[in-house]
Design a protein around this motif. Structure first.
Motif, mmCIF file in Angstrom:
data_model
loop_
_atom_site.group_PDB
_atom_site.id
_atom_site.type_symbol
_atom_site.label_atom_id
_atom_site.label_comp_id
_atom_site.label_asym_id
_atom_site.label_seq_id
_atom_site.Cartn_x
_atom_site.Cartn_y
_atom_site.Cartn_z
ATOM 1 N N PRO A 179 0.833 -1.208 0.000
ATOM 2 C CA PRO A 179 0.000 0.000 0.000
ATOM 3 C C PRO A 179 0.865 1.253 0.000
ATOM 4 C CG PRO A 179 -0.636 -1.478 1.787
ATOM 5 C CD PRO A 179 0.577 -2.057 1.179
ATOM 6 N N GLN A 180 0.503 2.203 -0.844
ATOM 7 C CA GLN A 180 1.237 3.458 -0.907
ATOM 8 C C GLN A 180 0.240 4.608 -0.959
ATOM 9 O OE1 GLN A 180 3.847 2.086 -4.294
ATOM 10 N NE2 GLN A 180 5.371 3.280 -3.173
ATOM 11 N N ALA A 181 0.771 5.815 -0.927
ATOM 12 C CA ALA A 181 -0.096 6.990 -0.967
ATOM 13 C C ALA A 181 0.225 7.808 -2.211
ATOM 14 C CB ALA A 181 0.102 7.834 0.288
ATOM 15 N N LEU A 182 -0.825 8.269 -2.857
ATOM 16 C CA LEU A 182 -0.655 9.101 -4.055
ATOM 17 C C LEU A 182 -1.029 10.526 -3.690
ATOM 18 C CD1 LEU A 182 -0.384 9.335 -7.226
ATOM 19 C CD2 LEU A 182 -2.860 9.088 -7.270
ATOM 20 N N ILE A 183 -0.087 11.445 -3.896
ATOM 21 C CA ILE A 183 -0.374 12.865 -3.647
ATOM 22 C C ILE A 183 -0.489 13.542 -4.993
ATOM 23 C CG2 ILE A 183 0.302 14.937 -2.384
ATOM 24 C CD1 ILE A 183 2.270 13.259 -0.790
ATOM 25 N N PRO A 184 -1.712 13.910 -5.407
ATOM 26 C CA PRO A 184 -1.846 14.583 -6.702
ATOM 27 C C PRO A 184 -1.093 15.907 -6.698
ATOM 28 C CG PRO A 184 -3.974 13.810 -5.899
ATOM 29 C CD PRO A 184 -3.010 13.673 -4.775
ATOM 30 N N SER A 230 -3.503 3.119 5.722
ATOM 31 C CA SER A 230 -2.924 2.073 4.863
ATOM 32 C C SER A 230 -3.579 0.723 5.137
ATOM 33 C CB SER A 230 -1.418 1.946 5.108
ATOM 34 O OG SER A 230 -0.754 3.101 4.710
ATOM 35 N N ILE A 231 -3.726 0.398 6.404
ATOM 36 C CA ILE A 231 -4.305 -0.898 6.745
ATOM 37 C C ILE A 231 -5.778 -0.947 6.355
ATOM 38 C CG2 ILE A 231 -4.930 -2.394 8.694
ATOM 39 C CD1 ILE A 231 -2.280 -1.603 9.991
ATOM 40 N N THR A 232 -6.493 0.177 6.558
ATOM 41 C CA THR A 232 -7.911 0.220 6.204
ATOM 42 C C THR A 232 -8.095 0.109 4.690
ATOM 43 O OG1 THR A 232 -8.290 1.634 8.123
ATOM 44 C CG2 THR A 232 -10.055 1.500 6.506
ATOM 45 N N ALA A 233 -7.261 0.820 3.928
ATOM 46 C CA ALA A 233 -7.359 0.741 2.463
ATOM 47 C C ALA A 233 -7.124 -0.687 1.984
ATOM 48 C CB ALA A 233 -6.327 1.681 1.823
ATOM 49 N N GLU A 234 -6.166 -1.346 2.609
ATOM 50 C CA GLU A 234 -5.861 -2.730 2.229
ATOM 51 C C GLU A 234 -6.998 -3.663 2.619
ATOM 52 O OE1 GLU A 234 -3.342 -3.358 0.438
ATOM 53 O OE2 GLU A 234 -3.341 -5.544 0.432
ATOM 54 N N ALA A 235 -7.572 -3.429 3.781
ATOM 55 C CA ALA A 235 -8.657 -4.301 4.249
ATOM 56 C C ALA A 235 -9.904 -4.138 3.377
ATOM 57 C CB ALA A 235 -9.005 -3.984 5.703
ATOM 58 N N LEU A 236 -10.235 -2.898 3.049
ATOM 59 C CA LEU A 236 -11.440 -2.631 2.259
ATOM 60 C C LEU A 236 -11.174 -2.733 0.761
ATOM 61 C CD1 LEU A 236 -12.860 0.459 4.215
ATOM 62 C CD2 LEU A 236 -13.383 -1.964 4.522
ATOM 63 N N ASN A 237 -9.895 -2.837 0.406
ATOM 64 C CA ASN A 237 -9.494 -2.923 -1.013
ATOM 65 C C ASN A 237 -9.998 -1.726 -1.819
ATOM 66 O OD1 ASN A 237 -7.838 -4.569 -2.499
ATOM 67 N ND2 ASN A 237 -9.532 -5.569 -3.556
ATOM 68 N N GLN A 238 -9.950 -0.565 -1.151
ATOM 69 C CA GLN A 238 -10.431 0.654 -1.807
ATOM 70 C C GLN A 238 -9.533 1.822 -1.448
ATOM 71 O OE1 GLN A 238 -14.864 0.640 -0.777
ATOM 72 N NE2 GLN A 238 -14.641 2.143 -2.393
ATOM 73 N N PRO A 239 -9.351 2.759 -2.418
ATOM 74 C CA PRO A 239 -8.593 3.955 -2.062
ATOM 75 C C PRO A 239 -9.385 4.801 -1.072
ATOM 76 C CG PRO A 239 -8.853 3.745 -4.451
ATOM 77 C CD PRO A 239 -9.758 2.747 -3.823
ATOM 78 N N LEU A 240 -8.676 5.518 -0.217
ATOM 79 C CA LEU A 240 -9.351 6.402 0.721
ATOM 80 C C LEU A 240 -8.415 7.550 1.085
ATOM 81 C CD1 LEU A 240 -7.883 5.484 3.605
ATOM 82 C CD2 LEU A 240 -9.544 3.648 3.455
ATOM 83 N N ILE A 241 -9.004 8.580 1.664
ATOM 84 C CA ILE A 241 -8.186 9.706 2.119
ATOM 85 C C ILE A 241 -8.427 9.925 3.611
ATOM 86 C CG2 ILE A 241 -8.191 10.858 -0.126
ATOM 87 C CD1 ILE A 241 -10.157 12.892 1.117
ATOM 88 N N VAL A 242 -7.482 10.582 4.249
ATOM 89 C CA VAL A 242 -7.637 10.960 5.653
ATOM 90 C C VAL A 242 -8.394 12.288 5.643
ATOM 91 C CG1 VAL A 242 -6.462 11.526 7.808
ATOM 92 C CG2 VAL A 242 -5.501 9.777 6.286
ATOM 93 N N GLU A 243 -9.674 12.218 5.904
ATOM 94 C CA GLU A 243 -10.531 13.406 5.807
ATOM 95 C C GLU A 243 -10.236 14.380 6.952
ATOM 96 O OE1 GLU A 243 -13.442 13.589 3.559
ATOM 97 O OE2 GLU A 243 -13.434 15.682 4.161
ATOM 98 N N ARG A 244 -10.136 13.819 8.154
ATOM 99 C CA ARG A 244 -9.938 14.667 9.330
ATOM 100 C C ARG A 244 -9.216 13.888 10.413
ATOM 101 N NH1 ARG A 244 -14.863 16.365 9.525
ATOM 102 N NH2 ARG A 244 -15.605 14.803 10.963
ATOM 103 N N GLU A 245 -8.450 14.615 11.195
ATOM 104 C CA GLU A 245 -7.716 13.999 12.288
ATOM 105 C C GLU A 245 -7.815 14.923 13.493
ATOM 106 O OE1 GLU A 245 -3.773 13.032 11.007
ATOM 107 O OE2 GLU A 245 -3.213 12.251 12.962
ATOM 108 N N GLU A 246 -8.230 14.367 14.626
ATOM 109 C CA GLU A 246 -8.436 15.204 15.802
ATOM 110 C C GLU A 246 -7.727 14.569 16.992
ATOM 111 O OE1 GLU A 246 -12.647 16.319 16.035
ATOM 112 O OE2 GLU A 246 -12.374 16.133 18.212
ATOM 113 N N HIS A 247 -6.823 15.344 17.592
ATOM 114 C CA HIS A 247 -6.079 14.820 18.739
ATOM 115 C C HIS A 247 -6.560 15.506 20.006
ATOM 116 C CE1 HIS A 247 -2.738 12.488 16.793
ATOM 117 N NE2 HIS A 247 -3.323 13.044 15.757
ATOM 118 N N LYS A 248 -7.055 14.695 20.942
ATOM 119 C CA LYS A 248 -7.475 15.231 22.228
ATOM 120 C C LYS A 248 -6.727 14.451 23.305
ATOM 121 C CE LYS A 248 -11.934 14.646 21.842
ATOM 122 N NZ LYS A 248 -13.395 14.719 21.981
ATOM 123 N N GLN A 249 -6.902 14.890 24.531
ATOM 124 C CA GLN A 249 -6.247 14.208 25.642
ATOM 125 C C GLN A 249 -6.698 12.750 25.707
ATOM 126 O OE1 GLN A 249 -4.027 15.743 27.431
ATOM 127 N NE2 GLN A 249 -3.642 14.196 28.983
ATOM 128 N N GLY A 250 -5.759 11.852 25.475
ATOM 129 C CA GLY A 250 -6.070 10.434 25.633
ATOM 130 C C GLY A 250 -6.667 9.744 24.428
#
Lengths: 91, 245
Positions: free
Chosen positions: B99-104, B216-236
């Motif tokens: 699995p790799q990532a494509l950056i247009p 990467s693992i999710t794309a491989e499991a679902l066998n579909q391309p995907l993007i990281v739409e949002r990422e939120e870091h909170k305490q814990g």
């Protein structure tokens, strides 16, 4: 260095602490009930270590192989105890 | 004998103490509970040895150094090229390998449809239009698939098991993972992540290393391309929203 460096792996630390806690609790409870047979203690230790290894499903394969080896050795000890008990009964 | 890590030292100590104390407790003190305690020390010592042998051979400091170096090089490349679009995480079936990532190279409101394997190059053409060119990069997530014993399944429970196995069991980067599937996306909550999040452009494109592994693992499991739409870091916890392309 932006990433904190820690000692050991958390999952391993938790496993060891749980196992030590279980062993200590087992020993205290059996001693409180006046249990004087060492094989009872050993059998319970064996069950606890096998059960805990089974519950920790996410350990990496190398750790799992090492713990399984420890389990086999303990089980061999248990079988030795069983054989001795059987021989005591028969002879 | 060089003692490699703390578990081996602990194992040595426990086994030594167990071997020394057990005969004393049994023969001299004639105490069964104390003898049992000595035996439990031997068992714990053996367990510590087993875990010590399974510890990563590369020290954490060296691993952090390699990760930092790789991320800085990637960040420099992304900044120099002025890339602003989000990376598309591709399963191995679309990359002829892992699995790799494509950056247009060009930001485009509509995400490209990639339905055939891309060539193994850094700069690849992924569509029929002239501007359909992008960087095909290996991410921290690309290498983690080899840490799984088998390709993860597509169900939520199988995906959750695979992510927990890698993040908590192998890499020790988190305490646990939970999955929430929705229409066209996957929500992932990582509890007690141990990788810091830095506010840098590379993380806006690729996601943090943690999000990269999850994607990467999710794309491989679902066998579909995907993007990281949002990422939120909170305490814990860290919440990662993935969108299927």
């Amino acid at each position: 260095m932006p990433h904190r460096v820690k000692i050991g792996m958390k999952v391993y630390n938790r496993y060891i602490l749980w196992l030590a806690g279980l062993f200590a609790l087992t020993t205290v409870i059996l001693a409180a009930y006046g249990q004087s047979q060492l094989d009872v203690y050993f059998s319970l230790y064996l069950i606890e270590s096998l059960a805990l290894t089974l519950l920790y499903v996410h350990l990496n394969p190398r750790a799992r192989r090492g713990l399984n080896l420890v389990g086999y050795v303990l089980f061999a000890g248990f079988m030795g105890i069983v054989i001795m008990k059987v021989m005591e009964i028969l002879f | 004998m060089r003692i490699r890590n703390v578990y081996t030292s602990l194992g040595l100590g426990l086994v030594g103490a167990g071997l020394g104390l057990t005969p004393i407790f049994y023969l001299l003190l004639r105490s069964v509970p104390l003898t049992a305690l000595g035996i439990s020390m031997l068992i714990l010592g053996a367990v510590c040895f087993a875990l010590g042998r399974a510890c990563p051979r590369i020290p954490p400091e060296a691993s952090a150094l390699l990760l930092e170096t790789g991320l800085e090089n990637m960040a420099a490349l992304v900044e120099e090229l002025g890339l602003r679009s989000k990376a598309i995480y591709l399963p191995s079936v679309l990359t002829n390998g892992r699995p790799q990532a494509l950056i247009p190279l060009h930001s485009n409101p509509s995400l490209p449809e990639i339905n055939k394997a891309l060539p193994q190059r850094l700069i690849v053409k992924y569509g029929p239009n002239p501007e359909d060119i992008g960087l095909l990069v290996t991410t921290p997530g690309s290498a983690t698939l080899g840490m799984l014993e088998a390709k993860p399944g597509a169900t939520s429970s199988e995906l959750e098991a695979a992510l927990t196995s890698v993040l908590a069991g192998v890499l020790d980067l988190a305490d646990g993972v939970s999955i929430n599937r929705s229409e066209g996306g996957v929500g992932i909550v990582v509890s007690h992540p141990r990788l810091e999040y830095k506010n840098m452009q590379l993380y806006q494109n690729l996601g943090s290393p943690l999000a990269s592994i999850v994607a990467s693992i999710t794309a491989e499991a679902l066998n579909q391309p995907l993007i990281v739409e949002r990422e939120e870091h909170k305490q814990g916890e860290c919440r990662i929203e993935l969108r299927l392309v």
